[in-house]
Design a protein around this motif. Structure first.
Motif, short mmCIF file in Angstrom:
data_model
loop_
_atom_site.label_atom_id
_atom_site.label_comp_id
_atom_site.label_asym_id
_atom_site.label_seq_id
_atom_site.Cartn_x
_atom_site.Cartn_y
_atom_site.Cartn_z
N GLU A 149 49.91 -11.11 4.50
CA GLU A 149 50.53 -11.73 5.31
C GLU A 149 49.89 -11.58 6.84
O GLU A 149 49.70 -12.75 7.55
CB GLU A 149 52.04 -11.43 5.48
CG GLU A 149 52.73 -11.84 4.25
CD GLU A 149 54.25 -11.61 4.68
OE1 GLU A 149 54.73 -10.91 5.75
OE2 GLU A 149 55.09 -12.39 3.84
N ARG A 150 49.16 -10.47 7.08
CA ARG A 150 48.60 -10.26 8.52
C ARG A 150 47.42 -10.94 8.21
O ARG A 150 46.74 -11.43 9.18
CB ARG A 150 48.67 -8.73 8.60
CG ARG A 150 47.95 -8.35 9.78
CD ARG A 150 48.60 -8.68 11.23
NE ARG A 150 48.10 -8.46 12.29
CZ ARG A 150 48.18 -7.17 12.98
NH1 ARG A 150 49.03 -6.29 12.40
NH2 ARG A 150 47.57 -7.09 14.01
N LEU A 151 46.68 -10.72 7.05
CA LEU A 151 45.33 -11.46 7.20
C LEU A 151 45.35 -12.71 7.08
O LEU A 151 44.30 -13.22 7.16
CB LEU A 151 44.52 -10.93 5.78
CG LEU A 151 44.18 -9.54 5.68
CD1 LEU A 151 43.75 -9.20 4.34
CD2 LEU A 151 43.10 -9.06 7.01
N ALA A 152 46.60 -13.51 6.76
CA ALA A 152 46.61 -15.04 6.74
C ALA A 152 46.40 -15.63 8.02
O ALA A 152 45.79 -16.80 8.13
CB ALA A 152 48.07 -15.48 6.21
N VAL A 153 46.54 -14.90 9.11
CA VAL A 153 46.24 -15.43 10.42
C VAL A 153 44.85 -14.79 10.83
O VAL A 153 44.49 -15.07 12.33
CB VAL A 153 47.48 -15.11 11.26
CG1 VAL A 153 48.77 -15.77 10.85
CG2 VAL A 153 47.63 -13.56 11.55
N GLU A 154 44.11 -13.91 10.11
CA GLU A 154 42.81 -13.56 10.55
C GLU A 154 41.68 -14.28 10.08
O GLU A 154 41.58 -15.09 9.03
CB GLU A 154 42.56 -12.23 9.99
CG GLU A 154 43.58 -11.25 10.39
CD GLU A 154 43.69 -10.79 12.28
OE1 GLU A 154 42.53 -11.06 12.73
OE2 GLU A 154 44.65 -10.71 12.81
N ARG A 155 40.51 -14.28 10.71
CA ARG A 155 39.37 -14.86 10.17
C ARG A 155 38.63 -14.13 9.00
O ARG A 155 38.23 -13.00 9.44
CB ARG A 155 38.44 -15.40 11.33
CG ARG A 155 39.05 -16.22 12.55
CD ARG A 155 38.09 -16.52 13.61
NE ARG A 155 37.03 -17.14 13.00
CZ ARG A 155 35.92 -17.41 13.94
NH1 ARG A 155 35.88 -17.07 15.32
NH2 ARG A 155 34.81 -18.24 13.35
N ILE A 156 38.67 -14.46 7.90
CA ILE A 156 38.12 -13.71 6.91
C ILE A 156 36.65 -14.64 6.58
O ILE A 156 36.85 -15.80 6.24
CB ILE A 156 39.06 -13.66 5.71
CG1 ILE A 156 40.23 -13.19 5.98
CG2 ILE A 156 38.40 -12.72 4.36
CD1 ILE A 156 40.11 -11.73 6.77
N PRO A 157 35.55 -13.93 6.29
CA PRO A 157 34.48 -14.45 5.65
C PRO A 157 34.74 -15.42 4.25
O PRO A 157 35.40 -14.93 3.58
CB PRO A 157 33.59 -13.32 5.23
CG PRO A 157 34.12 -12.35 6.11
CD PRO A 157 35.45 -12.68 6.30
N ARG A 158 34.09 -16.47 4.11
CA ARG A 158 34.54 -17.34 3.01
C ARG A 158 34.45 -16.85 1.88
O ARG A 158 35.21 -16.86 0.77
CB ARG A 158 33.65 -18.50 3.14
CG ARG A 158 33.81 -19.67 2.34
CD ARG A 158 32.95 -20.99 2.57
NE ARG A 158 32.95 -21.56 3.73
CZ ARG A 158 33.74 -22.53 3.78
NH1 ARG A 158 34.68 -22.76 3.06
NH2 ARG A 158 33.83 -22.97 5.18
N GLY A 159 33.28 -15.89 1.55
CA GLY A 159 33.08 -15.35 0.30
C GLY A 159 34.19 -14.29 0.03
O GLY A 159 34.16 -13.90 -1.41
N LEU A 160 34.87 -13.90 0.92
CA LEU A 160 35.94 -12.89 0.79
C LEU A 160 37.42 -13.30 0.63
O LEU A 160 38.21 -12.52 0.37
CB LEU A 160 35.91 -11.77 1.65
CG LEU A 160 34.72 -10.51 1.63
CD1 LEU A 160 34.92 -9.70 2.74
CD2 LEU A 160 34.87 -9.88 0.25
N ARG A 161 37.63 -14.57 0.70
CA ARG A 161 38.90 -15.31 0.93
C ARG A 161 39.50 -15.27 -0.53
O ARG A 161 38.95 -15.23 -1.50
CB ARG A 161 38.69 -16.65 1.58
CG ARG A 161 38.50 -16.74 2.94
CD ARG A 161 38.33 -18.05 3.35
NE ARG A 161 37.75 -18.22 4.75
CZ ARG A 161 37.51 -19.02 5.42
NH1 ARG A 161 37.65 -20.55 4.83
NH2 ARG A 161 37.00 -19.16 6.68
N GLY A 162 40.91 -14.97 -0.62
CA GLY A 162 41.67 -15.04 -1.73
C GLY A 162 41.37 -13.72 -2.42
O GLY A 162 41.68 -12.52 -1.79
N PRO A 163 41.19 -13.73 -3.75
CA PRO A 163 41.31 -12.64 -4.64
C PRO A 163 40.04 -11.69 -4.08
O PRO A 163 40.38 -10.46 -4.35
CB PRO A 163 41.01 -13.07 -6.04
CG PRO A 163 41.43 -14.52 -5.94
CD PRO A 163 41.06 -15.19 -4.46
#
Length: 203
Positions: free
Chosen positions: A165-179
């Protein structure tokens, strides 16, 4: 059973209970139940509902399957049927949980979706029952092991849902998003729980 042996059994039950939560967490140490862990840990409320259901099912099925195994299968030399019988007991309890949640919490029932009936094939629950048999736990130890394993799975998915839930508002590299980021965090959590190894070992 003498008072001394009963005290020893209670102490073993306590050790097994604590180790099942931390040092031998069924999810983070044995990586059982990862499918529902990854899929349902997106929201804290949904994860809490599924985690509570897993605790109930795992505790009850460990108790009932212990009785079925040692009172029916072993006396009649039917141990080869244990996989089928264990799954039938698990499925019956999952169906009961599904009806209760559908009756009293329709919103949670809709949020859990297909993953609620999939508790039937949750390898964490079947794994706990098989560990109970392989390690030859007594009834009391088996119940505490099931309860501890359920609580351990609950704590793991709650921690993961809070992080996601906290990461939902953070900028995650495209290759690491989701699973991808979920499994990465699960690995870090597993390393943290492994740090408890040696404190208590329930065998």
């Amino acid at each position: 059973m003498t008072e001394q042996s009963f005290s020893a059994e209670l102490w073993q039950a306590l050790v097994v209970f604590v180790s099942a939560i931390f040092t031998q967490n069924i999810l983070l140490s044995y990586f059982l139940g990862l499918c529902s862990f990854v899929a349902v840990s997106k929201q804290l409320k949904t994860a809490m509902g599924l985690g509570a259901a897993v605790i109930f099912v795992m505790t009850c099925t460990c108790a009932i399957n212990w009785a079925v195994y040692y009172w029916i299968l072993v006396p009649f030399n039917l141990e080869f049927l244990r996989f089928i019988i264990f799954i039938i007991v698990i499925a019956a309890f999952v169906q009961f949980i599904e009806m209760v949640i559908d009756r009293y919490s329709p919103v949670l029932y809709q949020n859990l979706g297909i993953f609620l009936p999939l508790i039937t094939v949750n390898c964490a629950i079947l794994g706990a029952v098989l560990f109970m048999v392989i390690r030859e736990y007594t009834f009391i130890v088996s119940v505490t092991f099931g309860l501890g394993s359920g609580i351990g799975w609950f704590l793991a998915i709650m921690a993961m849902s809070g992080i996601r839930e906290r990461l939902a508002v953070e900028r995650i590299p495209r290759g690491l998003r989701g699973p991808g980021i979920t499994l990465f965090i699960a690995g870090l959590m597993a390393l943290a729980f492994i740090g408890f190894t040696g404190v208590l070992q329930g065998r």
